[in-house]
Every structure is written in structure tokens, then in C-alpha cells.
Design a protein around this motif. Structure first.
Motif, PDB file in Angstrom:
ATOM      1  N   VAL A 164       0.857  -1.191   0.000  1.00 57.25           N
ATOM      2  CA  VAL A 164       0.000   0.000   0.000  1.00 57.25           C
ATOM      3  C   VAL A 164       0.891   1.239   0.000  1.00 57.25           C
ATOM      4  CG1 VAL A 164      -2.015  -1.024   1.094  1.00 57.25           C
ATOM      5  CG2 VAL A 164      -0.194  -0.091   2.525  1.00 57.25           C
ATOM      6  N   PRO A 165       0.452   2.336  -0.617  1.00 58.08           N
ATOM      7  CA  PRO A 165       1.265   3.554  -0.667  1.00 58.08           C
ATOM      8  C   PRO A 165       1.119   4.392   0.584  1.00 58.08           C
ATOM      9  CG  PRO A 165      -0.738   3.867  -1.922  1.00 58.08           C
ATOM     10  CD  PRO A 165      -0.777   2.440  -1.426  1.00 58.08           C
ATOM     11  N   LEU A 166       2.183   5.097   0.935  1.00 59.44           N
ATOM     12  CA  LEU A 166       2.162   6.077   2.015  1.00 59.44           C
ATOM     13  C   LEU A 166       2.294   7.470   1.413  1.00 59.44           C
ATOM     14  CD1 LEU A 166       4.574   4.337   4.557  1.00 59.44           C
ATOM     15  CD2 LEU A 166       2.082   4.307   4.579  1.00 59.44           C
ATOM     16  N   LYS A 167       1.700   8.458   2.074  1.00 58.38           N
ATOM     17  CA  LYS A 167       1.793   9.832   1.600  1.00 58.38           C
ATOM     18  C   LYS A 167       3.025  10.472   2.204  1.00 58.38           C
ATOM     19  CE  LYS A 167      -3.189  10.354   0.971  1.00 58.38           C
ATOM     20  NZ  LYS A 167      -4.416  11.081   1.354  1.00 58.38           N
ATOM     21  N   ASN A 168       3.988  10.806   1.345  1.00 61.88           N
ATOM     22  CA  ASN A 168       5.246  11.365   1.820  1.00 61.88           C
ATOM     23  C   ASN A 168       5.908  12.105   0.664  1.00 61.88           C
ATOM     24  OD1 ASN A 168       8.284  11.234   2.790  1.00 61.88           O
ATOM     25  ND2 ASN A 168       7.033  10.686   4.549  1.00 61.88           N
ATOM     26  N   ILE A 169       6.837  13.005   0.999  1.00 61.48           N
ATOM     27  CA  ILE A 169       7.576  13.704  -0.059  1.00 61.48           C
ATOM     28  C   ILE A 169       8.365  12.688  -0.880  1.00 61.48           C
ATOM     29  CG2 ILE A 169       9.386  15.384  -0.545  1.00 61.48           C
ATOM     30  CD1 ILE A 169       8.537  16.893   1.940  1.00 61.48           C
ATOM     31  N   ASP A 170       9.091  11.821  -0.180  1.00 60.97           N
ATOM     32  CA  ASP A 170       9.738  10.700  -0.860  1.00 60.97           C
ATOM     33  C   ASP A 170       8.697   9.595  -1.050  1.00 60.97           C
ATOM     34  OD1 ASP A 170      12.222  11.895  -0.921  1.00 60.97           O
ATOM     35  OD2 ASP A 170      12.848  11.028   0.990  1.00 60.97           O
ATOM     36  N   PRO A 171       8.721   8.908  -2.188  1.00 61.25           N
ATOM     37  CA  PRO A 171       7.758   7.803  -2.364  1.00 61.25           C
ATOM     38  C   PRO A 171       8.036   6.683  -1.368  1.00 61.25           C
ATOM     39  CG  PRO A 171       9.375   7.820  -4.151  1.00 61.25           C
ATOM     40  CD  PRO A 171       9.601   9.069  -3.356  1.00 61.25           C
ATOM     41  N   LYS A 172       7.039   6.361  -0.543  1.00 62.92           N
ATOM     42  CA  LYS A 172       7.177   5.309   0.454  1.00 62.92           C
ATOM     43  C   LYS A 172       5.980   4.364   0.373  1.00 62.92           C
ATOM     44  CE  LYS A 172       9.901   7.848   3.922  1.00 62.92           C
ATOM     45  NZ  LYS A 172       9.957   8.287   5.340  1.00 62.92           N
ATOM     46  N   VAL A 173       6.221   3.119   0.764  1.00 63.58           N
ATOM     47  CA  VAL A 173       5.151   2.116   0.778  1.00 63.58           C
ATOM     48  C   VAL A 173       5.271   1.288   2.053  1.00 63.58           C
ATOM     49  CG1 VAL A 173       5.021   1.933  -1.741  1.00 63.58           C
ATOM     50  CG2 VAL A 173       6.545   0.407  -0.476  1.00 63.58           C
ATOM     51  N   ALA A 174       4.172   0.618   2.383  1.00 60.44           N
ATOM     52  CA  ALA A 174       4.196  -0.438   3.395  1.00 60.44           C
ATOM     53  C   ALA A 174       3.833  -1.731   2.675  1.00 60.44           C
ATOM     54  CB  ALA A 174       3.192  -0.147   4.511  1.00 60.44           C
TER      55      ALA A 174
END
Length: 332
Positions: A164-174
Motif C-alpha cells: 500500500v502507498p504512504l503519503k510522503n515527499i519521498d515515495p514510500k510504501v508499506a
């Protein structure tokens, strides 16, 4: 005369081989509008006669696009990614791959993330004498829509089952990875490739989700019930009362703080403030999964069964009239 016919047949055969070679060796395949494919369009409430299944619909952050997976049963059994623009109605096929594909999401408006086994199939080609099929080990990929580039993010012999995607300046996922029978939830920064584990369980993890505040929702299947926990940070976790095993599609409403989920053909919500369960609305047909629009109130996209095949529909569903909520007993 026979020589002329022979030469014509050879020319036709060579042309066919050249075409097959071109299709098989092309490293950058053009996008194809879904309307040009031998299948009916998804995201319609009418019955579709073609042997096509479409499922796992996901809204974009702005709610103007839907990403989903379609699988043509008769001619092309490989699942592929599609995007529909809700403003124009344009539908496009985004991937042309061999292998399994699941858990596709918008990471940004121009960047997708999903799990696929396309490269692991190539890496595990069986011997000619073997009748066994290659292992479909799922790995993580990103798809940059700006330049039409696909990048493999993880490369190991371990199976990743959800992302799933996380909202962040850098692209992050869990994401969830299975290691030696243990289910582990990781956070990954796609910019610097770093990973850190945030949760692990001996129970199978059947879902993960993320709230608007980047809190991770983890659903564990114990075999006779489901446990849902919210990982707020490294020190704090919230555990809801147990759920029936067939409950699914858990979603945390950031506005109300209530947990919504699918129970049979009903969407229900649970509040931890007063341990109260409410029915929001019900469907007239079996529903397999649903997602709420991030911008339009009461707009849902969901997967249903039509003539035994999965179909995607979207609909504005007003909530049921207010009813007394049902008190629940909290168990651990």
C-alpha cells in the motif's frame, strides 16, 4: 508454377515469424486502449458476455481515475493493469506482462506500485525434462507513467503479498513479506531503497491498509476470526474487537475515526469511543471488495459477481437512515 506457390508460402511464413519475433522481443510495448481489445468494457453495471474478469479497483488520490486489474479467461489468461479516466471515460491497458499481478495502487498521480511475478518467471525457467511450472514469487514494481518506465523495486526469493502507498515527499510504501513462515510488515523508502520492519505475526496477514495520517492497518487471520490493529507509531497500537473471519475490506475513516468494513453484503462501521457497531448500507448482491472515493461523499467503487465473473462497478450509495447502534463486547 509449383515453384512460385512454394516461394509465396515461404514469404508468408517468414513474414509471420518476423511478426512473432517483433511482438516477443519488443522491450517497450505501446499502450493499448481497452476499447481495441477483444473484451467488453469494465466499470459498467450492464451484463458483460465476454469471459473477462476485472477486480481490485483503486481510486487515484484526486479521485479522477481508477486503477484496476483485468484478466481475459479465454484468449489471454495473464492479469494486466488498466486505468480509466473518469473525466473522459478513456480506458487504457498499462501492462503487457507474463505472470501474476496484484495489489496495484497509485503512489502518486504519475506513479504506480504493484506486485508481479513477471521477472521471477523468467529467472525460474524449468528444465525441458521437467513438467513443473516456474514459481510465481511476487516482487514489487513501480510504473512511472510520465516516461512509461517500469522498475523492479525488490529482488529476492521471498514472497511479497500486499503493498500500500504512504503519503510522503519521498515515495514510500508499506508491504507484507513472508519470511520462514512469519508475516512481516515493512516500510520502504523507494528513493533510497531503505527498509524497516514495523510489525510481524505468526498469523497470516490477509490485508493491510493505510490511513490519511500514514497509520498502518493490519488484518490477521487466526483461522477462526480476524484481528484488526492500527499501528500508529513505534510505541502505540490500537486493537479492535475481533471480527468474523469472512469480514474484509477494512477502511479507517479519518473524519469520523470509525472503522468501516464489509460483512457479507453489508457495509458496517465500528466506533472505539463507545464500542458501538452500525450498519451504513447494504447491497442487493454479493460484494467482494470496496473502496471509498477520497473526494466524493458516498461514492464507492467495488467488485461484484456477474454470471460467475468478477466485475467492477461504481455508485453513489447514500447511507441508511440513522439506526440505534449495536453495543459490542470487546474480547482479546
Amino acid at each position: 508454377m509449383r515453384k512460385i506457390i512454394y516461394l509465396e508460402m515461404m514469404a508468408i511464413l517468414m513474414a509471420g515469424l518476423i511478426m512473432i519475433g517483433t511482438l516477443g522481443c519488443s522491450s517497450k510495448k505501446p499502450k493499448t486502449e481497452m476499447a481495441n481489445l477483444p473484451m467488453s468494457l469494465p466499470l459498467q453495471s450492464t451484463s458483460i458476455s465476454a469471459e473477462v474478469e476485472c477486480f481490485h479497483p483503486q481510486f487515484s488520490y484526486r479521485g479522477d481515475q481508477i486503477l484496476y486489474i483485468c484478466q481475459e479467461k479465454k484468449f489471454n489468461s495473464q492479469p494486466q493493469l488498466f486505468i480509466e479516466d473518469l473525466n473522459t471515460g478513456l480506458k487504457k491497458q498499462m501492462t503487457f506482462q507474463d505472470g501474476e499481478l496484484k495489489a496495484a495502487h497509485f503512489l502518486r498521480p504519475d506513479l504506480l506500485v504493484y506486485l508481479s511475478s513477471t521477472d521471477t518467471r523468467k529467472e525460474n525457467v524449468p528444465l525441458l525434462s521437467s513438467i513443473s511450472k516456474p514459481l510465481d514469487v511476487l516482487q514489487m514494481y513501480s510504473f512511472d507513467l510520465r516516461n512509461d518506465e517500469i522498475e523492479r523495486i525488490t529482488e529476492n526469493n521471498l514472497d511479497e503479498i500486499f503493498v500500500v502507498p504512504l503519503k510522503n515527499i519521498d515515495p514510500k510504501v508499506a508491504f507484507v513479506r513472508i519470511e520462514s513462515g512469519t508475516y512481516k510488515v515493512y516500510q520502504k523508502n523507494l528513493a533510497n531503497k531503505s527498509e524497516k520492519i514495523i510489525f510481524k505475526s505468526n498469523h497470516p496477514i490477509s490485508e493491510i491498509g493505510v490511513s490519511d495520517a500514514n497509520q498502518i492497518l493490519v488484518v490477521e487471520d487466526t483461522g477462526y476470526k480476524k484481528m484488526v490493529r492500527l499501528i500508529e507509531n513505534a510505541q502505540k497500537q490500537t486493537l479492535w474487537p475481533e471480527f468474523k473471519r469472512d469480514s474484509q475490506s477494512f477502511y479507517l475513516d479519518s473524519k469520523t475515526g470509525e472503522l468501516e468494513y464489509l460483512d457479507s453484503m453489508k457495509i458496517k462501521s465500528i466506533s472505539l469511543k463507545n464500542l458501538c457497531e452500525s450498519e451504513l448500507f447494504s447491497f442487493s448482491e454479493p460484494i467482494l471488495e470496496f473502496q471509498k472515493s477520497p473526494v466524493v461523499d458516498n461514492l464507492y467503487v467495488y467488485t461484484t459477481l456477474v454470471q460467475g465473473l468478477r466485475r467492477i462497478e461504481r455508485k453513489v450509495i447514500p447511507k441508511s437512515p440513522a439506526q440505534p447502534c449495536k453495543k459490542i463486547v470487546r474480547r482479546r
